[in-house]
Design a protein around this motif. Structure first.
Motif, PDB file in Angstrom:
ATOM      1  N   ARG A 190     -12.742  17.870  39.436  1.00 24.15           N
ATOM      2  CA  ARG A 190     -14.307  17.923  39.271  1.00 24.15           C
ATOM      3  C   ARG A 190     -15.277  17.146  38.845  1.00 24.15           C
ATOM      4  N   VAL A 191     -14.581  17.702  37.551  1.00 28.46           N
ATOM      5  CA  VAL A 191     -15.095  17.311  36.284  1.00 28.46           C
ATOM      6  C   VAL A 191     -14.856  15.902  35.873  1.00 28.46           C
ATOM      7  N   GLY A 192     -13.903  15.664  35.858  1.00 26.36           N
ATOM      8  CA  GLY A 192     -13.016  14.075  35.910  1.00 26.36           C
ATOM      9  C   GLY A 192     -13.378  13.236  37.380  1.00 26.36           C
ATOM     10  N   GLN A 193     -13.700  13.440  37.799  1.00 21.83           N
ATOM     11  CA  GLN A 193     -14.376  12.840  39.139  1.00 21.83           C
ATOM     12  C   GLN A 193     -15.384  12.469  39.001  1.00 21.83           C
ATOM     13  N   ASP A 194     -16.833  13.955  38.042  1.00 21.45           N
ATOM     14  CA  ASP A 194     -18.245  13.113  38.609  1.00 21.45           C
ATOM     15  C   ASP A 194     -18.009  12.369  37.462  1.00 21.45           C
ATOM     16  N   ALA A 195     -17.721  12.546  35.985  1.00 25.21           N
ATOM     17  CA  ALA A 195     -17.603  11.647  35.532  1.00 25.21           C
ATOM     18  C   ALA A 195     -17.260  10.314  35.025  1.00 25.21           C
ATOM     19  N   ALA A 196     -15.975  10.222  36.071  1.00 23.40           N
ATOM     20  CA  ALA A 196     -15.370   8.723  36.637  1.00 23.40           C
ATOM     21  C   ALA A 196     -16.871   7.971  37.206  1.00 23.40           C
ATOM     22  N   VAL A 197     -17.666   9.007  37.844  1.00 22.05           N
ATOM     23  CA  VAL A 197     -18.683   8.041  38.910  1.00 22.05           C
ATOM     24  C   VAL A 197     -19.448   7.789  37.649  1.00 22.05           C
ATOM     25  N   LEU A 198     -19.909   8.456  36.894  1.00 23.66           N
ATOM     26  CA  LEU A 198     -21.073   8.327  36.485  1.00 23.66           C
ATOM     27  C   LEU A 198     -20.593   7.093  35.044  1.00 23.66           C
ATOM     28  N   ASN A 199     -20.171   6.747  34.535  1.00 24.30           N
ATOM     29  CA  ASN A 199     -18.573   5.633  33.596  1.00 24.30           C
ATOM     30  C   ASN A 199     -18.619   4.535  34.483  1.00 24.30           C
ATOM     31  N   GLY A 200     -18.240   4.783  35.741  1.00 21.99           N
ATOM     32  CA  GLY A 200     -17.651   3.700  36.878  1.00 21.99           C
ATOM     33  C   GLY A 200     -16.361   2.982  36.020  1.00 21.99           C
ATOM     34  N   ASN A 201     -15.989   4.373  36.116  1.00 20.81           N
ATOM     35  CA  ASN A 201     -13.908   3.748  36.187  1.00 20.81           C
ATOM     36  C   ASN A 201     -13.102   5.247  35.733  1.00 20.81           C
ATOM     37  N   LEU A 202     -12.276   4.744  36.107  1.00 24.03           N
ATOM     38  CA  LEU A 202     -11.124   6.352  36.293  1.00 24.03           C
ATOM     39  C   LEU A 202     -10.550   6.824  34.935  1.00 24.03           C
ATOM     40  N   SER A 203     -11.256   6.105  33.544  1.00 21.17           N
ATOM     41  CA  SER A 203     -10.200   7.074  32.632  1.00 21.17           C
ATOM     42  C   SER A 203     -11.048   8.308  32.732  1.00 21.17           C
ATOM     43  N   PRO A 204     -11.666   9.420  33.004  1.00 15.90           N
ATOM     44  CA  PRO A 204     -12.293  10.205  32.862  1.00 15.90           C
ATOM     45  C   PRO A 204     -11.165  11.039  33.721  1.00 15.90           C
ATOM     46  N   LEU A 205     -10.984  10.356  35.275  1.00 15.71           N
ATOM     47  CA  LEU A 205      -9.683  10.913  36.531  1.00 15.71           C
ATOM     48  C   LEU A 205      -8.486  11.509  35.285  1.00 15.71           C
ATOM     49  N   VAL A 206      -8.269   9.805  34.748  1.00 18.94           N
ATOM     50  CA  VAL A 206      -6.276  10.160  33.398  1.00 18.94           C
ATOM     51  C   VAL A 206      -6.695  11.276  33.010  1.00 18.94           C
ATOM     52  N   MET A 207      -7.655  11.615  32.056  1.00 15.94           N
ATOM     53  CA  MET A 207      -7.647  12.878  31.228  1.00 15.94           C
ATOM     54  C   MET A 207      -7.165  13.795  31.824  1.00 15.94           C
ATOM     55  N   ALA A 208      -8.131  13.947  33.045  1.00 17.07           N
ATOM     56  CA  ALA A 208      -8.446  15.171  34.093  1.00 17.07           C
ATOM     57  C   ALA A 208      -6.807  15.627  34.456  1.00 17.07           C
ATOM     58  N   GLY A 209      -6.287  14.217  34.690  1.00 18.01           N
ATOM     59  CA  GLY A 209      -4.585  14.095  35.108  1.00 18.01           C
ATOM     60  C   GLY A 209      -3.732  15.055  33.920  1.00 18.01           C
ATOM     61  N   LEU A 210      -4.301  14.137  32.650  1.00 15.25           N
ATOM     62  CA  LEU A 210      -3.308  14.977  31.190  1.00 15.25           C
ATOM     63  C   LEU A 210      -3.478  15.924  31.305  1.00 15.25           C
ATOM     64  N   PHE A 211      -3.995  16.895  31.388  1.00 11.97           N
ATOM     65  CA  PHE A 211      -4.753  18.443  31.022  1.00 11.97           C
ATOM     66  C   PHE A 211      -3.600  19.425  32.398  1.00 11.97           C
ATOM     67  N   TYR A 212      -3.588  17.854  33.525  1.00 12.79           N
ATOM     68  CA  TYR A 212      -2.608  18.836  34.694  1.00 12.79           C
ATOM     69  C   TYR A 212      -1.548  18.960  34.193  1.00 12.79           C
ATOM     70  N   LEU A 213      -1.222  18.130  33.869  1.00 13.97           N
ATOM     71  CA  LEU A 213       0.606  17.844  33.141  1.00 13.97           C
ATOM     72  C   LEU A 213       0.691  18.547  31.875  1.00 13.97           C
ATOM     73  N   VAL A 214      -0.727  18.949  31.445  1.00 16.94           N
ATOM     74  CA  VAL A 214      -0.441  19.576  30.226  1.00 16.94           C
ATOM     75  C   VAL A 214      -0.204  21.467  30.498  1.00 16.94           C
ATOM     76  N   ILE A 215      -0.837  21.809  31.939  1.00 20.80           N
ATOM     77  CA  ILE A 215      -0.156  23.302  32.085  1.00 20.80           C
ATOM     78  C   ILE A 215       0.812  22.763  33.159  1.00 20.80           C
ATOM     79  N   THR A 216       1.514  21.772  34.106  1.00 25.78           N
ATOM     80  CA  THR A 216       2.429  21.991  34.834  1.00 25.78           C
ATOM     81  C   THR A 216       3.582  21.664  33.845  1.00 25.78           C
ATOM     82  N   VAL A 217       3.754  20.393  32.971  1.00 27.27           N
ATOM     83  CA  VAL A 217       5.572  19.770  32.456  1.00 27.27           C
ATOM     84  C   VAL A 217       6.023  21.237  32.068  1.00 27.27           C
ATOM     85  N   PRO A 218       4.820  22.020  31.305  1.00 28.30           N
ATOM     86  CA  PRO A 218       5.499  22.827  30.188  1.00 28.30           C
ATOM     87  C   PRO A 218       5.830  24.604  31.310  1.00 28.30           C
ATOM     88  N   LEU A 219       5.404  24.606  32.278  1.00 27.98           N
ATOM     89  CA  LEU A 219       6.032  25.080  32.878  1.00 27.98           C
ATOM     90  C   LEU A 219       7.052  25.321  33.626  1.00 27.98           C
TER      91      LEU A 219
END
Length: 266
Positions: A190-219
């Motif tokens: 939701r944080v990444g989606q809101d920022a993506a709408v405000l900025n007009g690009n998908l870079s915040p969603l890519v950043m949110a995806g990196l956070f998911y990877l930081v959690i899931t890949v080590p696990l």
């Protein structure tokens, strides 16, 4: 190279990514972990109950456990979240207030418990029947034997699968977004989606995806480590020693008992 510039501006705008980073770290990551950990804990408790009911000799316990598992494993996660989050909104509002946060956790817990119950059931049934029979031969009741011997062994065998289920819950926590979380309760997506709408690009969603990877890949690698550890055992087998080495060790030891003497006048 206009296409390359468009890709960089759309997905890798580092200014937009850096701007949303504090919100992802301070709000999104915290709420994602709270949702995932709370849903996992509740799911483990409910899943153990479902597993015990599923292996019961009474069909009055087995059949409801089977129906529960089939329903929550068969329905799409988003449908379950919307049915519970919107269907019980009025009832929950008098208890939790306007926040749909607890209902999102409840929905994820019900989904997780169906999968975790099957994981526990498979682990418990993988324990050799002789373990239970030996406990009964020693005078232990069925419940005590299951609680102290069989179930702990079953849980140990399915720990990698439980970690895999936690990873799935972390990813499914993004679906709580559809319930309309408050500003302070937004998770990573939701944080990444809101920022993506405000900025007009998908870079915040890519950043949110990196956070998911930081959690899931080590696990994921942790699951592989535990799986290999449980398969190969905690200790490596020591190479066999030669019998001559043991003889040499005995000859090298000093004599601690005085030699016997014959014919002494004592």
């Amino acid at each position: 190279m206009d296409w390359l510039d468009n890709i960089i501006k759309t997905f890798f705008d580092f200014n937009a990514m850096w701007a949303v980073f504090p919100q992802l770290l301070g709000t999104g990551l915290v709420n994602t972990l709270i949702i995932s950990i709370a849903a996992t804990i509740i799911g483990v408790v409910l899943g153990m109950i479902v597993a015990v009911m599923g292996i019961s000799t009474s069909r009055w316990l087995r059949i409801p456990a089977r129906i529960y598992t089939d329903i929550f494993r068969g329905l799409p996660a988003i449908l379950t979240i919307l049915l519970i989050g919107q269907g019980f909104a009025r009832f929950a509002q008098s208890i939790f207030g306007p926040s749909p946060y607890p209902l999102g956790i409840l929905a994820l817990s019900l989904i997780a418990s169906a999968y975790i119950g099957e994981i526990f059931r498979a682990g418990i049934q993988s324990v050799e029947r002789g373990q239970l029979e030996a406990c009964r031969a020693l005078g232990m009741s069925y419940g005590k034997a299951m609680r102290l011997v069989v179930i702990p062994q079953g849980i140990r065998r399915v720990l990698p699968a439980l970690v895999n289920q936690f990873i799935a819950i972390v990813k499914d926590s993004s679906l709580v977004y559809f319930l309309g979380l408050l500003v302070g309760e937004r998770e990573l997506f939701r944080v990444g989606q809101d920022a993506a709408v405000l900025n007009g690009n998908l870079s915040p969603l890519v950043m949110a995806g990196l956070f998911y990877l930081v959690i899931t890949v080590p696990l994921t690698h942790l699951v592989n480590y535990f799986d290999n550890r449980f398969r190969t055992g905690r200790r490596k087998a020591a190479p066999p020693k030669s019998g001559l080495d043991e003889v040499d060790e005995l000859e090298a030891q000093p004599a601690t008992v005085p030699p016997l003497t014959y014919g002494s006048n004592t």
